[in-house]
Motif scaffolding. Structure first.
Motif, PDB file in Angstrom:
ATOM      1  N   GLN A  58       0.826  -1.216   0.000  1.00  0.00           N
ATOM      2  CA  GLN A  58       0.000   0.000   0.000  1.00  0.00           C
ATOM      3  C   GLN A  58       0.853   1.257   0.000  1.00  0.00           C
ATOM      4  O   GLN A  58       0.532   2.241  -0.654  1.00  0.00           O
ATOM      5  N   GLU A  59       1.968   1.199   0.718  1.00  0.00           N
ATOM      6  CA  GLU A  59       2.824   2.386   0.742  1.00  0.00           C
ATOM      7  C   GLU A  59       3.422   2.662  -0.643  1.00  0.00           C
ATOM      8  O   GLU A  59       3.452   3.797  -1.105  1.00  0.00           O
TER       9      GLU A  59
ATOM     10  N   ASN B   8       7.402   8.394  -6.231  1.00  0.00           N
ATOM     11  CA  ASN B   8       7.975   9.140  -5.120  1.00  0.00           C
ATOM     12  C   ASN B   8       8.475   8.242  -3.991  1.00  0.00           C
ATOM     13  O   ASN B   8       9.130   8.699  -3.058  1.00  0.00           O
ATOM     14  N   TYR B   9       8.139   6.964  -4.088  1.00  0.00           N
ATOM     15  CA  TYR B   9       8.531   6.025  -3.033  1.00  0.00           C
ATOM     16  C   TYR B   9      10.059   6.054  -2.870  1.00  0.00           C
ATOM     17  O   TYR B   9      10.794   5.972  -3.849  1.00  0.00           O
ATOM     18  N   GLY B  10      10.527   6.192  -1.652  1.00  0.00           N
ATOM     19  CA  GLY B  10      11.967   6.252  -1.406  1.00  0.00           C
ATOM     20  C   GLY B  10      12.507   7.672  -1.352  1.00  0.00           C
ATOM     21  O   GLY B  10      13.671   7.885  -1.015  1.00  0.00           O
ATOM     22  N   GLN B  11      11.663   8.648  -1.691  1.00  0.00           N
ATOM     23  CA  GLN B  11      12.098  10.052  -1.645  1.00  0.00           C
ATOM     24  C   GLN B  11      12.369  10.446  -0.186  1.00  0.00           C
ATOM     25  O   GLN B  11      11.585  10.128   0.695  1.00  0.00           O
TER      26      GLN B  11
ATOM     27  N   ARG C 157      19.410  13.690  -5.551  1.00  0.00           N
ATOM     28  CA  ARG C 157      18.106  14.368  -5.644  1.00  0.00           C
ATOM     29  C   ARG C 157      17.031  13.579  -4.907  1.00  0.00           C
ATOM     30  O   ARG C 157      16.156  14.153  -4.255  1.00  0.00           O
ATOM     31  N   LYS C 158      17.135  12.290  -5.011  1.00  0.00           N
ATOM     32  CA  LYS C 158      16.172  11.433  -4.301  1.00  0.00           C
ATOM     33  C   LYS C 158      16.341  11.595  -2.782  1.00  0.00           C
ATOM     34  O   LYS C 158      15.409  11.351  -2.015  1.00  0.00           O
TER      35      LYS C 158
ATOM     36  N   PHE D 152      14.105  -0.369   0.024  1.00  0.00           N
ATOM     37  CA  PHE D 152      14.500   0.588  -1.023  1.00  0.00           C
ATOM     38  C   PHE D 152      14.985   1.943  -0.480  1.00  0.00           C
ATOM     39  O   PHE D 152      16.059   2.412  -0.873  1.00  0.00           O
ATOM     40  N   PRO D 153      14.239   2.585   0.439  1.00  0.00           N
ATOM     41  CA  PRO D 153      14.725   3.877   0.936  1.00  0.00           C
ATOM     42  C   PRO D 153      16.112   3.790   1.581  1.00  0.00           C
ATOM     43  O   PRO D 153      16.950   4.667   1.371  1.00  0.00           O
TER      44      PRO D 153
END
Ligand code: ARG
Length: 562
Positions: free
Chosen positions: A94-95, A102-105, A146-147, A490-491
């Protein structure tokens, strides 16, 4: 809450001798996932509590509240936690769905500036594989920073100044041909440069002429300036073709020449601080305290050097961009240069010199031999990129002859293959430039990952899948669980890549994720009717999303069909 934090907070409730932070640092991953997802080793408690670690582990297993977990088991000296797969899988999926690309930003960078010195080929010289590495690594780092929430400024510090331009002018005026240069700028200019260096051996007078022409250039003589501008323009046309192929852009093309009129300030500071020593008419800074050879700042004829321009460059960057980090993506062979540069700036009193980082990388070989123009062991970049694209196209013809936009896909696969092969290597290691291995659809390659992505897209198209935030996407099987853990990671992977200036962390992650998906795919009939069908599709969807984002960070495109 992150899994480890959850475990540490539960453990802290039943452990008096360690605080939560200390517990967190002790947590590790069991050797095999059959043993559990996260382990707490009891060894360090054994000393404090004067008990055998085995006894401590089984005691903790009794006391801990295990309701947040699937189970908690003592195995020898370890307390092993099995996470709640159903709950976590739904949370993670879900996240990813909610965040999208944007996931991991992250916001570690707070919008602060990082300057990245990358590519930086030399005018009138061939664009080498070293410059390719610098371009590809620098571009990936920019995406990764940037991420992490930094702003980046990509600077192509062109090698467009130096005495060689004087020699080139002499050679061009003697033997050059405008049409030939225009048709094949770098090839022709290089020939002229090689020729004059040959002829100098018999005719030292030519060297003096070259020196004079460079002096003219430095003094702004119109003819010299015009020739220099022309060499630069023609070379850039050629470099730009390569950048277009690679899909890399820059924020600044301020190269060495830009700093011609900006060197005095630095030299003045060195002088005022009494750092300049004279030696045989030349000016240098001694760096004994740094265990480095002296840095030559001015030659006896007053000419400036590479490092003199780099001092001015760093000062300019500090002032213009107020960087939190100033990164130089340049080969290992220049390590000493960057150590000296940093040391000189430190001596000059610039605290920001601590924020200068030489992101070095190793050498590329071909057929395991060192590259050498003399021995004919060279890699000509443009034809090589073309060859990679052709190879990609042949494989696509074989696998999917009806594909609509073959050219476009072949480009993404061919170029992606070269970039990915470079980026998956720890940057300090070199590698052998092996096109066949690069463009292979099997093994740890870009095409392998792109193919996994395209496969997922095809599954999702067949199922006409749309993610739904209201649905519970829980899964429990071991193949899904491996993917879930990777997605959740991932993050942290991005942060590690950023902290270590190491895009290979992201590349290796992408390989693991694609492999984990392929194991899942081999094991599970995703499209078959089953109560878990939607969860499986949602897992596939999330995997594709993260694969694409990981590839994007590496500067590699992910075609929807292959
Ligand atoms: N032009 C140089 C070379 O090809 C690399 C320049 C790197 N950047 C710098 N600021 N010194 O070797």
């Amino acid at each position: 809450m992150d899994n480890k934090q959850l475990i540490a907070s539960e453990l802290a409730k039943v452990l008096t001798s360690l605080d939560q932070e200390a517990i967190l640092n002790l947590l590790e991953q069991p050797k095999s996932s059959d043993l559990g997802d996260i382990a707490f080793p009891a060894f360090s408690l054994a000393k404090i509590e004067r008990k055998a670690p085995q006894a401590i582990a089984s005691d903790l297993a009794q006391k801990i509240d295990s309701s947040a977990f699937e189970k908690v088991v003592a195995t020898g000296p370890y307390l092993n936690f099995f996470l709640d797969k159903s709950k976590i899988s739904n949370q993670v999926i879900q996240e990813v769905i909610k965040e999208g690309s944007n996931y991991g930003q992250q916001d570690q960078g707070q919008g602060e500036n990082i300057t990245i010195d990358l590519s930086s080929p030399n005018i009138a010289k061939p664009f080498s594989v070293g410059h390719l590495r610098s371009t590809v690594i620098g571009d990936a780092l920019s995406n990764i920073f940037r991420k992490m929430g930094y702003n980046t400024i990509k600077i192509n510090h062109l090698g467009d100044w130096g005495k060689q331009f004087g020699l080139l002018m002499v050679a061009y005026k003697k033997w050059g041909d405008q049409k030939a240069v225009e048709a094949n700028p770098i090839d022709e200019l290089l020939k002229l440069y090689v020729r004059i260096n040959e002829e100098i051996k018999n005719d030292p007078e030519l060297d003096e002429e070259g020196r004079q022409w460079f002096k003219k250039l430095e003094d702004g003589d119109p003819e010299a300036t015009e020739l220099w501008q022309w060499f630069r323009d023609e070379s850039l046309v050629e470099f730009n073709r390569i950048y277009d192929q690679l899909g890399v852009q820059f924020d600044s093309l301020n190269g060495e020449a830009f700093y011609n009129d900006k060197m005095d300030e630095g030299v003045q500071i060195l002088e005022d601080k009494g750092l300049l020593k004279e030696s045989k008419g030349a000016q240098l800074v001694e760096l004994d305290d740094y265990n480095l050879p002296p840095a030559l700042i001015k030659k006896s004829d007053g000419a400036t050097l590479y490092i003199t321009r780099d001092i001015a460059t760093a000062m300019y960057r500090a002032r213009t961009y107020n960087f939190v980090k100033n990164v130089y993506v340049v080969g290992q062979e220049q390590s000493n240069h960057f150590r000296q540069l940093k040391a000189v700036l430190k001596e000059m009193g610039f605290d920001w010199s601590d924020d200068m980082i030489h992101v070095d990388f190793g050498l590329v070989t071909k057929n395991k031999q060192k590259l050498s123009t003399r021995k004919g062991n060279i890699i000509l970049l443009e034809p090589t990129i073309q060859e990679a694209i052709t190879r990609a196209k042949n494989q696509i013809e074989e696998k999917n002859p009806d594909l609509e936009n073959k050219e476009e896909v072949a480009h993404a696969v061919g170029v992606g293959a070269i970039k990915f092969y470079d980026l998956k290597t720890d940057r300090r290691n070199g590698y052998d430039f092996d096109l066949e291995a690069m463009v292979s659809f099997e093994g740890e390659t870009g095409p392998y990952i792109q193919y996994a992505y395209a496969r997922i897209q095809s599954i999702l198209r067949k199922a006409n899948f749309q993610p739904d935030p209201a649905v519970d996407y829980s899964l429990q099987d071991p193949e899904s669980w491996e993917i879930i853990k990777l997605l959740q990671d991932f993050p942290r992977v991005i942060k590690r890549a950023s902290d270590n200036f190491e895009p290979s962390v992201v590349a290796k992650y992408a390989i693991s994720l694609a492999q984990a998906f392929n194991r899942f795919y081999a094991h599970t009939r995703i499209l078959d009717e089953s109560p878990e069908r939607d969860s499986r599709l949602a897992l596939s969807y999330s995997t594709a999303l993260v694969l694409k984002e990981a590839l994007r960070l590496l500067g590699v495109d992910a075609p929807e069909k292959m």
